[in-house]
Design an enzyme around this catalytic site. Sequence first.
Site, PDB file in Angstrom:
ATOM      1  N   HIS A 215      -6.833 -19.354  -1.129  1.00  7.25           N
ATOM      2  CA  HIS A 215      -7.573 -20.610  -1.678  1.00  7.25           C
ATOM      3  C   HIS A 215      -6.494 -21.090  -2.634  1.00  7.25           C
ATOM      4  CE1 HIS A 215     -10.555 -19.687   1.598  1.00  7.25           C
ATOM      5  NE2 HIS A 215      -9.703 -19.762   1.699  1.00  7.25           N
ATOM      6  N   ARG A 359       3.328 -16.195  16.337  1.00  2.94           N
ATOM      7  CA  ARG A 359       3.397 -14.438  16.087  1.00  2.94           C
ATOM      8  C   ARG A 359       1.824 -14.575  15.933  1.00  2.94           C
ATOM      9  NH1 ARG A 359       4.879 -11.861  10.560  1.00  2.94           N
ATOM     10  NH2 ARG A 359       2.617 -12.362  10.032  1.00  2.94           N
ATOM     11  N   GLU A 456      10.278  -4.823  12.300  1.00  2.93           N
ATOM     12  CA  GLU A 456       9.974  -4.732  10.680  1.00  2.93           C
ATOM     13  C   GLU A 456      10.309  -3.322  10.427  1.00  2.93           C
ATOM     14  OE1 GLU A 456       6.535  -6.998  10.111  1.00  2.93           O
ATOM     15  OE2 GLU A 456       5.383  -6.796  11.780  1.00  2.93           O
ATOM     16  N   ASN A 479      10.602  -8.775   5.491  1.00  2.68           N
ATOM     17  CA  ASN A 479       9.326  -8.180   3.971  1.00  2.68           C
ATOM     18  C   ASN A 479       8.943  -6.537   4.427  1.00  2.68           C
ATOM     19  OD1 ASN A 479       9.984 -10.845   3.778  1.00  2.68           O
ATOM     20  ND2 ASN A 479       7.858 -11.325   4.201  1.00  2.68           N
ATOM     21  N   ASP A 480       8.533  -6.338   5.869  1.00  5.62           N
ATOM     22  CA  ASP A 480       7.995  -5.240   6.085  1.00  5.62           C
ATOM     23  C   ASP A 480       8.933  -4.354   6.165  1.00  5.62           C
ATOM     24  OD1 ASP A 480       5.096  -5.742   5.509  1.00  5.62           O
ATOM     25  OD2 ASP A 480       4.924  -7.085   7.371  1.00  5.62           O
ATOM     26  N   ARG A 490       5.588  -3.653  -0.753  1.00  4.97           N
ATOM     27  CA  ARG A 490       5.689  -4.799  -1.579  1.00  4.97           C
ATOM     28  C   ARG A 490       4.673  -5.883  -2.513  1.00  4.97           C
ATOM     29  NH1 ARG A 490       5.001  -7.980   4.754  1.00  4.97           N
ATOM     30  NH2 ARG A 490       4.622  -9.583   3.439  1.00  4.97           N
ATOM     31  N   CYS A 527      13.215 -13.828   9.175  1.00  3.82           N
ATOM     32  CA  CYS A 527      11.852 -14.724   9.847  1.00  3.82           C
ATOM     33  C   CYS A 527      11.426 -14.197   7.844  1.00  3.82           C
ATOM     34  CB  CYS A 527      10.883 -14.771  10.478  1.00  3.82           C
ATOM     35  SG  CYS A 527       9.368 -13.329  10.662  1.00  3.82           S
TER      36      CYS A 527
HETATM   37  C1  PEP Z   1       8.061  -9.924   7.519  1.00 13.87           C
HETATM   38  O1  PEP Z   1       7.399  -8.527   6.606  1.00 13.87           O
HETATM   39  O2  PEP Z   1       8.972  -9.954   7.006  1.00 13.87           O
HETATM   40  C2  PEP Z   1       6.973 -10.979   8.005  1.00 13.87           C
HETATM   41  C3  PEP Z   1       7.624 -12.341   8.707  1.00 13.87           C
HETATM   42  O3  PEP Z   1       5.554 -10.519   7.833  1.00 13.87           O
HETATM   43  P1  PEP Z   1       4.641 -10.797   7.111  1.00 13.87           P
HETATM   44  O4  PEP Z   1       4.978 -11.160   5.438  1.00 13.87           O
HETATM   45  O5  PEP Z   1       3.562 -12.016   7.710  1.00 13.87           O
HETATM   46  O6  PEP Z   1       4.196  -9.137   6.953  1.00 13.87           O
HETATM   47 MG    MG Z   2       5.584  -8.428   8.360  1.00 13.32          MG
END
Ligand code: PEP
Ligand code: MG
Length: 629
Positions: A215, A359, A456, A479-480, A490, A527
């Site tokens: 937070h 999402r 992802e 990211n994933d 990650r 994204c």
């Molecule tokens: C991702 O995995 O790139 C993504 C945008 O989702 P999050 O970071 O919320 O897992």
């Molecule tokens: Mg993700």
Amino acid sequence: MTDPQHHSDTATSTSPEETASVRERPMRAFEGLGVAPGIAIGPIYPYSRTTHDVEHREISQTDVEDEIDRFKWALSKSERDLKKISAVTREKLGEDSASIFDAQIMMLHDEALREAVLRRIQEKRCNADYAVKQVMTEHRRRVQSSDSEYLRERSNDLLDVQERIITHLRRGKLLSKVDTESVIVAENLTAADIVLFSRRDILGVALDFGGATSHVSIMARALGVPAVTSLHGLADEVRHGDTIILDGIEGRVILNPDADTLDRYRTRRERYRRVVQEHKQLVPLAAETIDHHEVSLRGNLEFVEELPLLEEYGADGIGLFRTEMLFLMRGRFNYSEDDQYEVYRQIVESVRPATTTFRLLDLGGDKMLPVAHREHNPFLGWRGIRILLDREEVLLPQLRALLRAGVHGPTRILIPMITQLDELHRFREYLERAKRELTEEDIPFADDVPVGIMVEVPAVALMADRFAAEADFFSIGSNDLTQYTVATDRGNDLVSDRYEELNPGVLSLIQRTVEAGHAAGISVGVCGEMGGKPRNTPILVGLGVDEISASPTYLPEVKRVIRALQFSEAQALAEEALNSSSEASIKAMLDTWLDEHGCGLLHMISSEASDEAAASPDVDASTVDVQQR
Ligand code: PEP
Ligand code: MG
């Protein structure tokens, strides 16, 4: 909502505090996690939230009633404090942020905790302070040993409530006397602390603990206070008034900087301020290459309070609204359809005529609710759509709320963590059911909301042509996708240097996804965090992505790169990257390009800072705690 630079630009000349420590104490650098951007330079205010030393006192039977009254009085005083803080937060940041303190007020009303304290006072005949501390410490220990990161972070709220009650029992004053225009250094802070401190124009916040989703980090970003967390051990090293440089972009702090370092960072702060100003000029310009190849730049949002950032940084709507944050802030799954609809409608109305991409709830991995099941490998476990398909009581209200919100402006639905086609088929059955029920109930909804999937999981990228035939759009979650492709967690500090978004294997999956999407006539966006880093922009443009969605503050710099590119040049860079043997060589190639085109200013500020700090003979390497993400 303040400009991220607002707090960090106030110190412009050398103050006595800035020079005093230069003479006395050695310069030291600490690496952490940059959770709110900006550069702050100023005197340290060490804030200690060490718990009250509470002693046990035995009270006589005749004093029991008094002690109970004292406890009730402290509860009501605490509630009054929290209501005040909640009101300030509501005014500055809106409803959702204020709900943190509403949750603390609810803790004060927790019957089980109240009863336990009263029982202790009555049966053990101990003083109220001691009873409160005992009961709340036990409760906190249970919460802290939970597997859920979310719950563990909420244990800070419990501590805050406990300290507040005890302070009132002692009739002390809770409001800390923080020096204005200082950098707060603490082991940890609560969200309430940072809201109060922000009224004293603090320059920045450096914490030993806390992740990007705690937070306090969320509040720092929202309040525009530069912040670095995960600085393990810093709080023990600082003295009141010592000078500190805090770089919320790089996630670094430098204690007792020497004169040269101070100069460099002042210059950097100035340059960063200029970049932020220059960004404003880019806002009205199109995101297109020199030869007019357009890329849509959209915002990644998590909170309603961030909506004004879309216009401020020139985002073309929302490419990713992570709805899980709305649920996590409430701390519970049962978020009614009507309540969700109200929030989604507010967002859609604010963003229209541009599009909002919501999402669906993406829980699991590192984002768990209290109902979390124990998992050894949560990132490979019960996540995203896997949970939703198993919990129709969660999926259906959200779907219905989103379809209803779609009436008020362009809305898209994005499915997280899809791995196989069958999941998409089952999701579509639920979608049809939601529409059928809304029709029967005579509730208006949008029938034509596009449904896209997050790409992802490598299996999806590999089968992208099959998915493209059934999805309305693709959004690549780099990211994933990166962590699953290069088999690197990650969030794991130990392997953060192996977490390579530009690994040719990852790029090859992106290329495959774009080609399949385009062959089927659907748009493909990125994204994940890689979309917000200007160094990656030539590659993403060259690979042909139609949309880049990132935290709005990063969009102008990305746009600057797009506008300096020829599309054919971007394609050549992407081709070269795909044929490279390492991520390091790809990065070197891109850095050269950025330098040659003079559009890596923000990036230059950051990387120079890191190179210089690392290479500086004045920083003793043995004293540099490396705690990189
Ligand atoms: C991702 O995995 O790139 C993504 C945008 O989702 P999050 O970071 O919320 O897992
Ligand atoms: Mg993700």
